[in-house]
Design a protein around this motif. Structure first.
Motif, short mmCIF file in Angstrom:
data_model
loop_
_atom_site.label_atom_id
_atom_site.label_comp_id
_atom_site.label_asym_id
_atom_site.label_seq_id
_atom_site.Cartn_x
_atom_site.Cartn_y
_atom_site.Cartn_z
N LEU A 33 -21.57 -81.42 -58.21
CA LEU A 33 -21.21 -80.34 -57.66
C LEU A 33 -19.49 -80.34 -57.85
O LEU A 33 -19.10 -81.38 -57.40
N THR A 34 -18.91 -79.21 -57.86
CA THR A 34 -17.40 -79.17 -57.77
C THR A 34 -17.45 -78.16 -56.65
O THR A 34 -17.89 -77.14 -56.61
N VAL A 35 -16.71 -78.48 -55.63
CA VAL A 35 -16.47 -77.79 -54.41
C VAL A 35 -15.08 -77.14 -54.27
O VAL A 35 -13.91 -77.80 -54.42
N GLY A 36 -14.99 -75.96 -53.97
CA GLY A 36 -13.98 -75.03 -53.61
C GLY A 36 -12.93 -74.86 -54.80
O GLY A 36 -13.36 -75.07 -56.12
N GLN A 37 -11.87 -74.47 -54.57
CA GLN A 37 -10.97 -74.13 -55.64
C GLN A 37 -9.86 -75.31 -56.02
O GLN A 37 -9.88 -76.15 -55.34
N SER A 38 -9.63 -75.60 -57.18
CA SER A 38 -8.54 -76.68 -57.83
C SER A 38 -7.30 -76.32 -57.01
O SER A 38 -6.97 -75.34 -56.41
N GLY A 39 -6.66 -77.42 -56.81
CA GLY A 39 -5.36 -77.59 -56.38
C GLY A 39 -4.72 -78.82 -56.11
O GLY A 39 -4.79 -79.74 -57.00
N ILE A 40 -4.21 -79.10 -55.02
CA ILE A 40 -3.66 -80.31 -54.46
C ILE A 40 -4.47 -80.87 -53.41
O ILE A 40 -4.49 -80.15 -52.15
N ILE A 41 -5.27 -81.78 -53.45
CA ILE A 41 -6.26 -82.18 -52.85
C ILE A 41 -5.93 -83.76 -52.28
O ILE A 41 -5.80 -84.36 -53.13
N HIS A 42 -6.20 -83.89 -51.03
CA HIS A 42 -5.99 -85.23 -50.50
C HIS A 42 -7.19 -85.48 -49.56
O HIS A 42 -7.84 -85.03 -48.63
N GLN A 43 -7.53 -86.89 -49.96
CA GLN A 43 -8.59 -87.70 -49.27
C GLN A 43 -9.78 -87.23 -48.53
O GLN A 43 -9.71 -86.82 -47.41
N PRO A 44 -10.78 -87.16 -49.17
CA PRO A 44 -12.09 -86.43 -48.53
C PRO A 44 -12.80 -87.37 -47.75
O PRO A 44 -12.66 -88.84 -47.84
N ALA A 45 -13.61 -87.05 -46.96
CA ALA A 45 -14.49 -87.72 -45.99
C ALA A 45 -15.75 -87.06 -45.98
O ALA A 45 -15.93 -85.62 -46.53
N LEU A 46 -17.05 -87.70 -45.94
CA LEU A 46 -18.52 -87.21 -46.33
C LEU A 46 -19.31 -88.12 -45.15
O LEU A 46 -19.17 -89.23 -45.02
N THR A 47 -20.31 -87.08 -44.81
CA THR A 47 -21.39 -87.78 -43.90
C THR A 47 -22.61 -86.86 -43.81
O THR A 47 -22.48 -85.56 -44.24
N THR A 48 -23.57 -87.25 -43.35
CA THR A 48 -24.69 -86.60 -43.21
C THR A 48 -25.17 -86.04 -41.98
O THR A 48 -25.18 -87.19 -40.94
N ASP A 49 -25.25 -84.84 -41.49
CA ASP A 49 -25.80 -84.64 -40.15
C ASP A 49 -27.32 -85.01 -39.66
O ASP A 49 -27.97 -85.63 -40.62
N GLY A 50 -27.77 -84.52 -38.40
CA GLY A 50 -29.03 -84.96 -38.17
C GLY A 50 -30.03 -84.32 -38.95
O GLY A 50 -31.38 -84.67 -38.59
N ASN A 51 -29.80 -83.10 -39.28
CA ASN A 51 -30.67 -82.37 -40.25
C ASN A 51 -30.60 -82.61 -41.46
O ASN A 51 -31.27 -82.03 -42.50
N GLY A 52 -30.09 -83.39 -42.02
CA GLY A 52 -29.87 -83.82 -43.53
C GLY A 52 -28.86 -83.25 -44.64
O GLY A 52 -28.84 -83.40 -45.68
N THR A 53 -27.95 -82.25 -43.58
CA THR A 53 -26.94 -81.60 -44.42
C THR A 53 -25.74 -82.57 -44.48
O THR A 53 -25.15 -83.09 -43.58
N LEU A 54 -25.18 -82.31 -45.72
CA LEU A 54 -23.99 -83.40 -46.08
C LEU A 54 -22.73 -82.51 -45.73
O LEU A 54 -22.78 -81.23 -46.10
N HIS A 55 -21.93 -83.19 -45.04
CA HIS A 55 -20.66 -82.32 -44.60
C HIS A 55 -19.57 -82.99 -45.12
O HIS A 55 -19.15 -84.22 -45.01
N LEU A 56 -18.84 -82.43 -46.05
CA LEU A 56 -17.56 -82.66 -46.74
C LEU A 56 -16.22 -82.20 -46.29
O LEU A 56 -16.23 -80.94 -45.97
N VAL A 57 -15.41 -83.01 -45.96
CA VAL A 57 -14.17 -82.58 -45.12
C VAL A 57 -12.93 -83.23 -46.13
O VAL A 57 -12.89 -84.38 -46.56
#
Length: 879
Positions: free
Chosen positions: A75-99
């Protein structure tokens, strides 16, 4: 385009290392750079990795998962541009959260988040944090035992950095309001989050409170209210860049961080690699017992890294763009090395020089960096630490045994060679598998190659041998200063100069600081984040541009330029801190190094070597002649910058060294793009003129001048340098004598901190306003924040005027210590002197006997504490 081909290289690893990380999945598409991985495991235990990919023009944010042993881009997320240091985790429902952080239309980093289910975007992208006066970055995300997603980050909102948090309730499917975790008087940096057996979380960070960096923690309760900060680790040395995780029993936290020099970021002249921002670093490993509130420091594994392998032997660089002189020099060197006795002498000479400057040998660990702590399914702490050997950073992996307070024998992670400032990330799978991810470009020298993302499972069930870590050797403190330390001006004390109905404000900057990207002091100069830590919190600067080299032994690649510009965007806080885009073009004497400073991202790298520039993307935009000398002449540099057409200035390097300019061999400077010179830099000395006074601030007992030149005799500290012999043509006064109309500036260069302040009077504190002030030569150079006003017949410093009468010169100085002497210099000679012995001094002086023709006036200020300042000249044509 300068896009190094991916090299297939063999990395020697032990059989134990291969067993510990038996299989690595690598995602490394040709012609693209995949970097900054963030790792989590989905509900079914599958590893997912978010990463930033650069295609040569822009960033895109990607998510990949492990499938049949390979990392597949999903998957490619969001718009292209200038992007800094993502973080990723999974909540209690199994949904991935990308920051992640991304530059918006105001050139500011804002924090965004997206949810992913079944490999697809779920819902809209949400902005977690955005502010009009600064960025939000360095996000970390983790999931609590309740299944909540906790995100912490650093915000720079018109003040020093603060720490913030938001929490996603997986049951309510909603984000909390923003929580202010830390907003004290110091700068609060790079937080992480950890959990105990109670609801809520701990947020750990480091702060410059008290004018040194130490570790703190704040407990956020179930009601999402932040408690008071608790000091965790605080010594007289630097402590920062914390990583932490909750113990399996919920009774404490495992903590690791870096520990650096004492007086980190304070007065330091450059006399050796250990003095750098990344000099003499140690890994701190500790356990925080929550019930007692005590932190126990445990044995550090650093002493076990000595036998770890470095990268493969460095591939020799080709002579600089087939420069005939460089080629002949390389051939002569190879011939000399073939002669064993002479080669032995050269080896001994290099070893002696290494010892003199504190540079580690090729088989020694020169530095450690960015430790990261994680737990396996049994609750045992594992640690990754970046260590530097030879020419690259590599990752060491080891496990701590709490019962014996020993470590498993550390292993070098295969395929982990890279640059300094990269995080390792980890995730614990449903089945107890411990996964780690890291970036690497598999470099075979300091040259940046195509970067890829690496993922591996740690074989935590291996029976690994335990070894006792040797006790740390005590660090000898640096010698005492030869001068008393002068208290700093308060950051808020801003000098304003009203002149002719216009308000000018004096702002302080430094546009010559190197990161690990430069070839020279890769291990100890410090990464770009450390440069901004220094500038924001310790130097109390208003503007900074880091200046990595373009062609010295390695090419400053377009990707490295992109990365450094991205960090400029991270630390941009309009009205408070104006970060600038800069690099150093290190052309040797007689043409000289120059630091390019741009107001906008994307400025051209004007490589020294014609061949390098012709192969760069900027040749299509601002072409130079395909035929000609091997090195581009400064006139070609000025021509490219002029055709670039956006606000830019070039600052020439301090002169009377091999890095300086022989002003006899330079045509008239193109003042559309070059107007100031480093008269002084903290790494070396003042190059104002022969027999001119020298600043001694930051020098310690037993230290000599680091003049980097051939001089007469051994200069006595506190006395002038009589002559730079063959480099005398490079001093500032000689440039003025020849008619070059250049103002003054001060920069640091390598290692040095807190003793170089370039001052610029601006109408508007913007990037464009700074360039305008520099090009107008409304500048001063100083070793401390010494306020200097200087004008002639109501015309400001930096101006050229014509008079039929007598020059009337006005000066006003507000020092930081008693002023020993103020000298008015006319046509490169001391013309008038005053000895105020007070912190402030004002004077109006009429030159009753000006010279016919041009009279060049400037000020030199000397304080009793070894600090100095200089004003830019006024050029007065007397009719």
């Amino acid at each position: 385009m300068l896009r190094p081909a991916l090299l297939s290289i063999f990395v020697a690893v032990s059989s134990h290392a291969q067993e510990l990380l038996p299989k690595t999945a690598v995602l490394q598409p040709e012609g693209k750079w995949s970097d900054f991985p963030a790792l989590c495991t989905a509900a079914d235990g599958t590893p997912w990795v978010a990463y930033v990919q650069w295609d040569g023009t822009k960033d895109t944010l990607h998510v990949a998962k492990l499938s049949e042993g390979a990392l597949s881009d999903v998957l490619t997320v969001g718009q292209s541009g200038i992007i800094h240091q993502p973080a990723l985790t999974t909540d209690g429902n199994g949904t991935l959260h990308l920051v992640w952080s991304q530059v918006n239309a105001l050139d500011l980093m804002e924090l965004k988040t997206a949810q992913i289910r079944d490999g697809k975007l779920s819902g809209e992208i949400t902005t977690l944090a955005s502010s009009p006066n600064g960025g939000n970055a360095f996000a970390k995300a983790a999931t609590s035992p309740k299944g909540e997603v906790w995100v912490v980050w650093q915000g720079m909102r018109g003040t020093l950095g603060d720490v913030f948090c938001r929490v996603f309730d997986a049951k309510k499917k909603a984000w909390s309001a923003e929580i202010v975790v830390a907003d004290d008087a110091g700068g609060d940096w790079e937080p992480c989050v950890a959990f105990d057996d109670q609801e809520g979380a701990w947020v750990l960070y480091d702060s410059s409170l008290g004018n040194e960096f130490n570790l703190y923690a704040v407990r956020i309760g179930a009601d999402l209210k932040a408690g008071k900060p608790k000091t965790l680790i605080a010594t007289e040395r630097y402590e920062g860049r914390v990583s932490a995780i909750g113990a399996k029993d919920g009774q404490g936290l495992w903590i690791t961080c870096e520990r650096g020099n004492q007086q980190w970021g304070l007065d330091m002249r450059a006399h050796g690699h250990p003095q750098g921002l990344n000099g003499r670093k140690d890994t701190v490993f500790a356990y925080f017992d929550i019930a007692s509130g005590k932190v126990e420091e445990l044995p550090s594994p650093d002493g076990l890294f000595a036998d770890l392998p470095g990268p493969q032997p460095m591939q020799p660089a080709a002579p600089r763009a087939n420069n005939p002189k460089a080629k002949a020099k390389a051939e002569a060197k190879a011939k000399n090395q073939a002669a064993a006795p002479k080669a032995d002498e050269q080896t001994k000479a290099k070893a002696a020089k290494d010892k003199e400057v504190g540079r580690a040998g090729p088989n020694e660990v020169a530095a450690v960096n960015l430790p990261h702590v994680m737990l396996d399914a049994a609750g045992r702490p594992w640690l990754t630490v970046r260590y530097f050997k030879a020419y690259a950073w590599r990752i060491a992996l080891t496990r701590y045994d709490a019962a014996t307070k020993q470590w498993t024998k550390p292993y070098a992670v295969p395929g982990s060679v890279y640059s300094q400032d990269r995080q390792t990330t980890h995730a614990l799978g449903k089945d107890g598998s411990l996964w780690i991810a890291w970036p690497s470009d598999l470099r075979g020298s300091k040259l940046q190659l195509n970067t890829g993302v690496h993922l591996a499972k740690v074989a935590t069930d291996l029976d690994l041998p335990l070894v006792a870590a040797p006790a740390r050797k005590p660090r000898d403190p640096f010698p005492a200063y030869i001068n008393p330390v002068t208290p700093e001006r308060d950051r808020s004390e801003r000098h304003t100069w009203m002149h002719d109905g216009v308000t000018y404000k004096l702002y302080w900057g430094d546009y010559h600081r190197h990161t690990d990207v430069s070839n020279c002091i890769t291990a100890n100069d410090g990464c770009i984040v450390e440069q901004f830590r220094y500038a924001w919190d310790m130097g109390k600067l208003d503007t900074l541009g880091t200046s990595d080299h373009t062609d010295i032994a390695k090419i400053y690649t377009p990707y490295e330029w992109w990365l450094n510009q991205k960090l400029v965007d991270v630390f941009y806080a309009p009205g408070f801190f104006t970060s600038m885009y800069a690099y150093e073009r290190e052309q040797k004497w007689p043409y000289g190094h120059r630091n390019m400073v741009f107001a906008q991202r994307g400025g051209p790298i004007v490589y020294i070597q014609r061949k390098n520039y012709l192969e760069s993307p900027w040749q299509k935009l601002f072409p130079v002649k395909t035929e000609g000398e091997a090195e581009l002449h400064p006139t070609e540099l000025w021509d490219v910058l002029t055709r670039y057409g956006k606000p830019v200035t070039a600052i020439s390097h301090t002169g009377a060294t091999g890095m300086g300019t022989d002003w006899d061999q330079i045509p008239p400077v193109d003042h559309r793009v070059e107007n100031v010179i480093e008269i002084y830099q903290g790494a070396r000395v003042s190059y104002e003129g022969l027999n001119a006074p020298q600043p001694t601030v930051g020098l310690r007992k037993g230290e000599a001048y680091n003049h980097s030149s051939d001089v007469i005799g051994v200069p006595v500290v506190g006395q002038p340098i009589r002559s730079f012999t063959v480099k005398n043509n490079g001093v500032y006064q000689h440039a003025l004598e020849l008619g070059h109309k250049l103002g003054v500036w001060a920069n640091s260069d390598h290692i040095s901190t807190h003793t170089s302040y370039g001052g610029v009077y601006v109408k508007d504190f913007t990037r464009e306003g700074i360039i305008e002030g520099l090009n107008a030569r409304r500048t001063i150079a100083a070793t401390d924040k010494i306020f200097v006003e200087f004008s002639c017949n109501d015309k400001l410093l930096g101006t050229e005027i014509a008079l039929s009468g007598k020059p009337v010169l006005k000066l006003a100085i507000d020092g930081t210590a008693p002023i020993k002497r103020v000298t008015l210099v006319r046509n490169e000679k001391n013309y008038q002197q005053w000895e105020p012995n007070a912190k402030t001094f004002e004077q109006t002086f009429t030159d009753d006997s000006p010279l016919k023709g041009e009279n060049r006036y400037y000020l030199r200020v000397e304080q009793n504490d070894g600090n100095m300042a200089w004003s830019s000249p006024v050029w007065v044509q007397v009719k």
